[in-house]
Every structure is written in C-alpha cells, then in structure tokens.
Design a protein around this motif. Sequence first.
Motif, PDB file in Angstrom:
ATOM      1  N   SER A  95     -12.925  -3.930 -15.725  1.00 24.26           N
ATOM      2  CA  SER A  95     -13.402  -3.129 -16.879  1.00 24.26           C
ATOM      3  C   SER A  95     -14.747  -2.532 -16.874  1.00 24.26           C
ATOM      4  N   LYS A  96     -15.464  -2.303 -15.743  1.00 24.09           N
ATOM      5  CA  LYS A  96     -16.626  -1.659 -15.264  1.00 24.09           C
ATOM      6  C   LYS A  96     -16.134  -0.273 -14.880  1.00 24.09           C
ATOM      7  N   GLY A  97     -17.173   0.647 -15.030  1.00 24.60           N
ATOM      8  CA  GLY A  97     -16.795   2.083 -14.291  1.00 24.60           C
ATOM      9  C   GLY A  97     -16.633   2.062 -12.790  1.00 24.60           C
ATOM     10  N   ASN A  98     -15.942   3.291 -12.504  1.00 22.46           N
ATOM     11  CA  ASN A  98     -15.539   3.497 -11.122  1.00 22.46           C
ATOM     12  C   ASN A  98     -16.941   3.226 -10.281  1.00 22.46           C
ATOM     13  N   LYS A  99     -18.094   3.913 -10.778  1.00 16.82           N
ATOM     14  CA  LYS A  99     -19.190   3.912 -10.123  1.00 16.82           C
ATOM     15  C   LYS A  99     -19.725   2.481  -9.558  1.00 16.82           C
ATOM     16  N   GLU A 100     -19.694   1.596 -10.546  1.00 19.83           N
ATOM     17  CA  GLU A 100     -20.000   0.190 -10.496  1.00 19.83           C
ATOM     18  C   GLU A 100     -19.087  -0.529  -9.450  1.00 19.83           C
ATOM     19  N   LEU A 101     -17.975  -0.181  -9.834  1.00 19.55           N
ATOM     20  CA  LEU A 101     -16.745  -0.899  -8.895  1.00 19.55           C
ATOM     21  C   LEU A 101     -16.781  -0.506  -7.389  1.00 19.55           C
ATOM     22  N   VAL A 102     -17.249   0.771  -7.084  1.00 15.35           N
ATOM     23  CA  VAL A 102     -17.408   1.247  -5.749  1.00 15.35           C
ATOM     24  C   VAL A 102     -18.554   0.437  -5.021  1.00 15.35           C
ATOM     25  N   GLU A 103     -19.717   0.416  -6.039  1.00 14.08           N
ATOM     26  CA  GLU A 103     -20.680  -0.495  -5.309  1.00 14.08           C
ATOM     27  C   GLU A 103     -20.394  -1.861  -5.137  1.00 14.08           C
ATOM     28  N   PHE A 104     -19.567  -2.507  -5.850  1.00 15.53           N
ATOM     29  CA  PHE A 104     -19.195  -3.920  -5.496  1.00 15.53           C
ATOM     30  C   PHE A 104     -18.334  -3.788  -4.389  1.00 15.53           C
ATOM     31  N   LEU A 105     -17.274  -2.959  -4.247  1.00 15.17           N
ATOM     32  CA  LEU A 105     -16.573  -2.955  -3.113  1.00 15.17           C
ATOM     33  C   LEU A 105     -17.233  -2.551  -1.752  1.00 15.17           C
ATOM     34  N   LYS A 106     -18.228  -1.669  -1.881  1.00 17.67           N
ATOM     35  CA  LYS A 106     -19.245  -1.287  -0.498  1.00 17.67           C
ATOM     36  C   LYS A 106     -19.742  -2.741  -0.286  1.00 17.67           C
ATOM     37  N   ALA A 107     -20.288  -3.473  -1.063  1.00 18.40           N
ATOM     38  CA  ALA A 107     -21.116  -4.748  -1.180  1.00 18.40           C
ATOM     39  C   ALA A 107     -20.010  -5.888  -0.251  1.00 18.40           C
ATOM     40  N   GLU A 108     -19.028  -6.160  -0.740  1.00 16.04           N
ATOM     41  CA  GLU A 108     -17.798  -6.589  -0.479  1.00 16.04           C
ATOM     42  C   GLU A 108     -17.239  -6.685   0.985  1.00 16.04           C
ATOM     43  N   SER A 109     -17.200  -5.228   1.304  1.00 16.30           N
ATOM     44  CA  SER A 109     -16.807  -4.857   2.296  1.00 16.30           C
ATOM     45  C   SER A 109     -17.517  -5.190   3.492  1.00 16.30           C
ATOM     46  N   LYS A 110     -18.842  -5.186   3.372  1.00 21.27           N
ATOM     47  CA  LYS A 110     -19.799  -5.884   4.386  1.00 21.27           C
ATOM     48  C   LYS A 110     -19.770  -7.228   4.611  1.00 21.27           C
ATOM     49  N   LEU A 111     -19.421  -8.084   3.442  1.00 20.60           N
ATOM     50  CA  LEU A 111     -19.424  -9.603   3.644  1.00 20.60           C
ATOM     51  C   LEU A 111     -17.960  -9.649   4.241  1.00 20.60           C
ATOM     52  N   CYS A 112     -17.089  -8.760   3.979  1.00 22.33           N
ATOM     53  CA  CYS A 112     -15.742  -9.279   4.750  1.00 22.33           C
ATOM     54  C   CYS A 112     -15.811  -8.787   6.228  1.00 22.33           C
ATOM     55  N   TRP A 113     -16.494  -7.926   6.324  1.00 20.48           N
ATOM     56  CA  TRP A 113     -16.584  -7.795   7.972  1.00 20.48           C
ATOM     57  C   TRP A 113     -17.242  -8.897   8.788  1.00 20.48           C
ATOM     58  N   GLU A 114     -18.632  -9.468   7.758  1.00 26.79           N
ATOM     59  CA  GLU A 114     -18.977 -10.520   8.640  1.00 26.79           C
ATOM     60  C   GLU A 114     -18.148 -11.680   8.924  1.00 26.79           C
ATOM     61  N   GLU A 115     -17.347 -12.061   7.721  1.00 25.92           N
ATOM     62  CA  GLU A 115     -16.191 -13.021   7.633  1.00 25.92           C
ATOM     63  C   GLU A 115     -15.509 -12.784   8.999  1.00 25.92           C
ATOM     64  N   LYS A 116     -14.923 -11.404   9.206  1.00 26.50           N
ATOM     65  CA  LYS A 116     -14.126 -10.862  10.464  1.00 26.50           C
ATOM     66  C   LYS A 116     -14.767 -11.646  11.812  1.00 26.50           C
ATOM     67  N   LYS A 117     -16.228 -11.543  11.898  1.00 25.27           N
ATOM     68  CA  LYS A 117     -16.822 -11.600  12.816  1.00 25.27           C
ATOM     69  C   LYS A 117     -16.946 -13.006  13.179  1.00 25.27           C
ATOM     70  N   HIS A 118     -17.177 -13.885  12.055  1.00 25.92           N
ATOM     71  CA  HIS A 118     -17.013 -15.528  12.020  1.00 25.92           C
ATOM     72  C   HIS A 118     -15.565 -15.903  12.676  1.00 25.92           C
ATOM     73  N   LEU A 119     -14.676 -14.990  12.196  1.00 22.10           N
ATOM     74  CA  LEU A 119     -13.224 -15.403  12.508  1.00 22.10           C
ATOM     75  C   LEU A 119     -12.818 -15.306  14.183  1.00 22.10           C
ATOM     76  N   VAL A 120     -13.368 -14.199  14.792  1.00 22.47           N
ATOM     77  CA  VAL A 120     -13.328 -14.080  16.201  1.00 22.47           C
ATOM     78  C   VAL A 120     -14.224 -15.294  16.771  1.00 22.47           C
ATOM     79  N   ARG A 121     -15.335 -15.600  16.255  1.00 25.77           N
ATOM     80  CA  ARG A 121     -16.119 -16.610  16.842  1.00 25.77           C
ATOM     81  C   ARG A 121     -15.104 -17.952  16.897  1.00 25.77           C
ATOM     82  N   ARG A 122     -14.617 -18.249  15.752  1.00 21.26           N
ATOM     83  CA  ARG A 122     -14.028 -19.414  15.532  1.00 21.26           C
ATOM     84  C   ARG A 122     -12.811 -19.459  16.356  1.00 21.26           C
ATOM     85  N   GLN A 123     -12.174 -18.234  16.527  1.00 19.85           N
ATOM     86  CA  GLN A 123     -11.005 -18.190  17.374  1.00 19.85           C
ATOM     87  C   GLN A 123     -11.356 -18.672  18.897  1.00 19.85           C
TER      88      GLN A 123
END
Length: 287
Positions: A226-254
């Motif tokens: 329900s928020k504007g595109n600007k806030e949504l983009v900021e949210f997605l950028k922040a989540e993208s960083k977290l997702c890349w961290e999770e991907k690093k953890h996945l490689v370590r767990r593998q």
Amino acid sequence: MINVVLIVIYVILAIFWIFLLLSSEKRYQPMIEPLDRKKYMLKELYPVGMSILDMVHYSYNTAMDKKRKAQAVIVYGERFGEYYYRINVAEKVTYVSFCLVLTPLIGPLLGDPILSLFGFFAAGIAFYYADSKITDITDAREISITRDFPDMVSKMALLINAGMITREAWDEISLTGDSVLYEEMRATSMDMQNGVSEVDAYIAFGNRCGVPFVKKFISMLAQNLSKGNKELVEFLKAESKLCWEEKKHLVRRQGEAAASKLMIPLGMILIGIFVMILVPIVSNMGI
C-alpha cells in the motif's frame, strides 16, 4: 541347532509376510495404482506396509510425522501431500519388514548365526533410503529457491524503481527463468489472473516455497504494497542485501552437509571392520 531355529523363524515370518501381501493386495490397489513406477518400482509390495500400519492403528500424528507431512505438502501440494506422505510411510514399513523377514536366514546362508545381525543393518539402510525421498526433494527445492531468490528481489527493485507496479514486475520476472522459484512465481501470476487477490496470491507463494526467509519476505512485501514505489524500492533493496547474506549461509551449510555425508560411508566401513573382527572371536569362543 541355532541355524535350525533361525530357519524356522524365517519360514514363519516369510509365510506371514506373503499372507499380508496376498490378503491386502486388492484392498489397497486403488491407493497404489496412481503411483509412477519409475519413482515407486516396488509399489506392488506396499500393501504389506499399509496392512501393518492399519493393524497397529498408526496415527500419523507424531512430531516427525507432522514435519514430514509438511514437507510432502510443499512438494506435492495441499491436495496430494497427505496421500504421498502415507505412501512414503507404507514404503518404509514395507522395506524394513522385508529386511527383517530375511534377517534370520542370513546367518545360516553365510555359515555363522552372528551374521544375521546384518539384516538389522540392511533394515536401517532401507528405512533411510525411503525416508530420504521426500527430504531430498524439499532440500533440493530449498537450495534452488535460496539460490535464485536474491536475483529475483534485485530485479523487482530495479523494475519497480523504473516505474512498474508490483504485479507487473512480478509477471515480468516470472518469465525470466525455469527453476522452481520462477515456476512458483508463474503459478502465482496465474492465481491472480483467476481472481485471487494480490496479497493472498503472494502469501500462497510463500507457503508453497516453504523457505522461512522467503515467507518472511512475502509477509513484509504484503504489508508494504500500500506504500508508494519509493518506499517499496527501499524495502526491496534492504531485503536484497539480507537475501544475499542468506545465500552465503546456504553455501556454507552445503559445505558442512557434504562433510557430514562423508561420515556415513566411513561409519559403514567402521561397522564392517568391527564385524570382521568380532565374528572370528565369537566363533572361536563356541557361541
């Protein structure tokens, strides 16, 4: 004398096992008929496991049952998850019971009653093999989704920042790959085309993926729609960083999982060495 007793036990168990198979074959035929023979090569034997489970009034309600059932729902969907889980349990019981029936015969055939213990070892391997069918699929799905998810979030941030609305960006991204994640995204797009609300479709997507951090992301995405595109983009950028961290953890767990899997053959070799040492000692003692 011991060999004679073992053979008698084997004959009794074998007759009982064959009786279960013949007496339950027609009763459970409708349940095993739809199964793919390539994945379930010995499906004609599953009525034995089903019959044993019915005899003991198995509830399918233990903590492990609930965990495996949830995994089956992720793999096969809400409609068929319960069915395939029950098939998997019957498969495990069938394989284990077959190995246990043969157990008393192993000693007389190999010339030493102690070697009958190999039957219990074989039963454990058979149980592990059948039990890993669902877990292997869910693990592969989780790895595939976790690997692709950071790219998907980054693409979504770029498209929404360029002026697309979330639903259009979702549809566009879903066509850029053929892995599990993109297949589930296309299924979500289809749900929205069929009248499912955008929020409900996204939440269903998270549930189908079954990956905790994906479900968390989808929940937060639904709150930010329900928020504007600007806030949504900021949210997605922040989540993208977290997702890349999770991907690093996945490689370590593998890497850690690969190391732990090496312990299984080493353990089997160790057991084999113990048996080779103990059998001559026990035989010399006259046991």
